[in-house]
Design a protein around this motif. Structure first.
Motif, short mmCIF file in Angstrom:
data_model
loop_
_atom_site.label_atom_id
_atom_site.label_comp_id
_atom_site.label_asym_id
_atom_site.label_seq_id
_atom_site.Cartn_x
_atom_site.Cartn_y
_atom_site.Cartn_z
N GLY A 129 -44.75 -2.95 -2.00
CA GLY A 129 -45.94 -3.55 -2.59
C GLY A 129 -46.97 -2.51 -2.97
N ALA A 130 -46.59 -1.61 -3.88
CA ALA A 130 -47.49 -0.52 -4.27
C ALA A 130 -48.82 -1.07 -4.80
CB ALA A 130 -46.82 0.34 -5.32
N ARG A 131 -48.75 -2.19 -5.48
CA ARG A 131 -49.97 -2.75 -6.06
C ARG A 131 -50.93 -3.24 -4.98
NH1 ARG A 131 -50.11 -7.29 -10.92
NH2 ARG A 131 -52.29 -6.95 -11.49
N THR A 132 -50.37 -3.81 -3.92
CA THR A 132 -51.22 -4.27 -2.82
C THR A 132 -51.89 -3.09 -2.13
OG1 THR A 132 -49.77 -6.17 -2.43
CG2 THR A 132 -51.22 -5.51 -0.63
N ILE A 133 -51.10 -2.05 -1.85
CA ILE A 133 -51.68 -0.87 -1.20
C ILE A 133 -52.71 -0.22 -2.11
CG2 ILE A 133 -51.17 1.39 -0.20
CD1 ILE A 133 -50.14 -1.01 1.39
N GLY A 134 -52.40 -0.18 -3.43
CA GLY A 134 -53.36 0.38 -4.37
C GLY A 134 -54.69 -0.36 -4.35
N LEU A 135 -54.63 -1.69 -4.29
CA LEU A 135 -55.85 -2.48 -4.23
C LEU A 135 -56.62 -2.21 -2.94
CD1 LEU A 135 -57.66 -4.72 -5.36
CD2 LEU A 135 -56.16 -6.40 -4.26
N MET A 136 -55.91 -2.10 -1.83
CA MET A 136 -56.57 -1.83 -0.55
C MET A 136 -57.26 -0.47 -0.58
SD MET A 136 -53.51 -3.28 1.87
CE MET A 136 -54.28 -3.14 3.47
N ILE A 137 -56.60 0.52 -1.17
CA ILE A 137 -57.21 1.86 -1.25
C ILE A 137 -58.40 1.84 -2.20
CG2 ILE A 137 -56.80 4.23 -2.02
CD1 ILE A 137 -53.94 3.94 -0.98
N ASP A 138 -58.25 1.15 -3.33
CA ASP A 138 -59.37 1.07 -4.27
C ASP A 138 -60.61 0.50 -3.61
OD1 ASP A 138 -58.07 2.16 -6.38
OD2 ASP A 138 -57.54 0.27 -7.34
N GLU A 139 -60.41 -0.54 -2.82
CA GLU A 139 -61.56 -1.25 -2.24
C GLU A 139 -62.10 -0.59 -0.98
OE1 GLU A 139 -63.18 -3.80 -3.58
OE2 GLU A 139 -61.83 -3.75 -5.31
N PHE A 140 -61.23 0.00 -0.18
CA PHE A 140 -61.64 0.42 1.16
C PHE A 140 -61.38 1.89 1.45
CE2 PHE A 140 -60.54 -4.16 1.57
CZ PHE A 140 -61.78 -4.64 1.95
N HIS A 141 -61.30 2.74 0.42
CA HIS A 141 -60.89 4.13 0.68
C HIS A 141 -61.82 4.85 1.66
CE1 HIS A 141 -63.10 3.87 -3.17
NE2 HIS A 141 -63.72 4.95 -2.75
N TRP A 142 -63.13 4.61 1.56
CA TRP A 142 -64.03 5.31 2.48
C TRP A 142 -63.89 4.77 3.90
CZ3 TRP A 142 -65.41 9.80 1.29
CH2 TRP A 142 -65.73 10.15 -0.02
N LEU A 143 -63.70 3.47 4.02
CA LEU A 143 -63.52 2.91 5.37
C LEU A 143 -62.19 3.37 5.95
CD1 LEU A 143 -64.86 -0.73 4.96
CD2 LEU A 143 -66.08 1.38 5.50
N TRP A 144 -61.19 3.46 5.10
CA TRP A 144 -59.89 3.93 5.57
C TRP A 144 -59.99 5.40 6.00
CZ3 TRP A 144 -55.44 1.04 2.84
CH2 TRP A 144 -54.37 0.92 3.71
N ALA A 145 -60.74 6.19 5.25
CA ALA A 145 -60.95 7.60 5.63
C ALA A 145 -61.68 7.68 6.96
CB ALA A 145 -61.73 8.32 4.53
N THR A 146 -62.65 6.78 7.16
CA THR A 146 -63.37 6.75 8.44
C THR A 146 -62.41 6.43 9.58
OG1 THR A 146 -65.34 5.96 7.26
CG2 THR A 146 -65.29 5.68 9.65
N GLU A 147 -61.51 5.51 9.34
CA GLU A 147 -60.51 5.17 10.36
C GLU A 147 -59.68 6.39 10.72
OE1 GLU A 147 -56.87 4.37 9.70
OE2 GLU A 147 -56.57 4.01 11.83
#
Length: 451
Positions: A75-93
């Motif tokens: 599901g590359a598109r799903t992961i892409g959407l998650m990264i687009d929306e939450f990349h800074w929060l994901w980096a914080t994690e």
């Protein structure tokens, strides 16, 4: 099938990662006791439990990478959407996870040479970072099921503080503490101490299971905030999802009754064998719970935004006009096995719309699922898939593509390339007209969504 691979890796990852978080809590608590003179707590910390915690977070990290890598393939598109929306929060994690790794490794290498106050601070830092890592990733994962106001506003914080954020976080923290406590009781049985001393340690460790009393509240809260159709599937609308919910609830209730009623309240002793059995039950509960969480999202990977086959709801109408594989630039890897272009087209439609969750033969196989349907039933049921099964996305292709898929399933059912007779193409105008009418009747939308 590929979705099942993600599920299997994900369950192992969640189990290990939650144990690593709870392990930090347990070690911190016992270090606090050791600093106040509880030498048995110090003996426990010196045991291989701390290595178990550290190995689990390393294994948890590896399975985490494996899970995301597999998910990207499916599901590359799903992961892409998650990264687009939450990349800074994901980096914080990931910053929190980095701190968790550094603190854990430091404790492993130099912990024995530190004073009690420093050991307590170091383990506290490990636990704080581990819980923080869960805090951030929980918001992103919960958003997939209950994106809430984000669907209208696309506001980052509206998505993060989504309706299921708090019940999911509370439930996972209680599970983390319970897993660590059960593993701790298992390790106590290996220590070279008397039975009375083991009993003392078991009683102390069991206190970490007290948050289990709040799990029913978090569970009911979670059910209350998920979409109404998802709740219906979990509470009787889908036999499989209802069964897994019952497994998760039943296993958790058994563990909770023994842990809170027996170990905490009655101060009973638990042997390693009992702890191992309870830990196995906890794994069953974790696996069933993750199945429920994933299943409740169907037919979406992001509720109301992306279907499980990575097609957006607002794209279905167009794909029904132009075809779902017309923009697919990739050839079939096994194109030579198909005796005619129609079957090859059916294979591309299967790859685009079905292969994320189904195989042709094997686990969750399409051929097996349609085997008792007549030819026209297959055409009708697939054309109106969202009506046939409410947790399936609508078919997003033309009548010609649907007929190609139906012919592929029939060819596979009859033995595929092993057949000696030629498999003719079928282009019955009357059948195509019926399929087109069924597609129009069902419409391009999924089953009604309630938020």
């Amino acid at each position: 099938m590929r979705g099942m691979v993600i599920g299997a890796v994900g369950i192992v990852h969640v189990f290990l990662a939650q144990f690593a978080i709870g392990g930090g809590m347990l070690l911190t608590y016992l270090q606090w006791r050791a600093g106040r003179g509880d030498e048995l707590a110090r003996t426990f910390i010196r045991s291989f439990f701390k290595y178990l915690v550290l190995v689990s977070f390393v294994a948890g990290a590896l399975t985490g990478v494996a899970m995301w890598f597999t998910t990207i393939q499916v599901g590359a598109r799903t992961i892409g959407l998650m990264i687009d929306e939450f990349h800074w929060l994901w980096a914080t994690e990931w910053v929190f996870f980095f701190v968790e790794v550094v603190a854990g490794y430091t404790f492993l290498r130099v912990g024995d040479r530190l004073s009690d106050p420093l050991r307590l601070r170091l383990l506290g830092l490990y636990t704080f970072a581990a819980v923080g890592s869960l805090f951030w990733i929980n918001g992103i994962l919960a958003w997939q099921l209950t994106p809430g106001a984000w669907v209208r506003t696309h506001d980052l914080w509206a998505g993060f503080w989504n309706p299921s954020f708090w019940p999911s976080l509370g439930y996972r923290l209680a599970v983390s503490a319970t897993l660590a406590a059960l593993a701790g009781v298992l390790v106590v049985g290996t220590l070279d101490v008397t039975r009375a001393q083991r009993h003392h340690l078991v009683t102390a460790i069991a206190r970490l299971m007290l948050p289990m009393v709040a799990m029913p509240v978090f569970g009911v809260w979670f059910l209350a905030v998920i979409p109404a159709d998802s709740r219906r599937w979990l509470t009787g609308g889908s036999v499989a999802m209802s069964m897994f919910l019952a497994m998760a609830a039943g296993a958790t209730a058994l563990i909770g009754a023994y842990a809170v009623g027996g170990l905490v309240w009655k101060h009973l002793y638990a042997s390693s064998a009992t702890a191992a059995l309870l830990l196995a039950l906890a794994f069953v509960a974790t696996a069933a719970g993750e199945f429920v969480r994933e299943g409740a999202r169907k037919p979406y990977t992001v509720r109301g935004v992306l279907y499980s086959n990575s097609i957006a709801p607002d794209e279905v109408a167009r794909l029904r006009r132009v075809g779902s594989v017309v923009d697919d630039p990739y050839p079939l890897r096994d194109a030579a096995r198909f005796p005619n272009p129609q079957l090859a087209l059916g294979a591309k439609v299967y790859r685009a719309q079905c292969s994320a969750c189904h195989t042709l033969h094997g686990a969750n196989a399409l051929v097996d699922l349609v085997t008792n349907w007549s030819l026209d039933q297959r055409r009708l049921n697939i054309a109106q898939l969202q009506r046939t099964k409410g947790f399936m996305p609508p078919f997003a292709g033309t009548a010609v593509e649907l007929e190609a898929l139906v012919q592929l399933l029939g060819w596979e059912e009859d033995g595929g390339e092993s057949q000696e007779a030629a498999w003719p193409e079928v282009h019955d105008p009357a059948a195509l007209a019926r399929i087109a009418a069924w597609l129009d009747e069902a419409g391009p939308a999924a089953a009604p969504v309630t938020r």
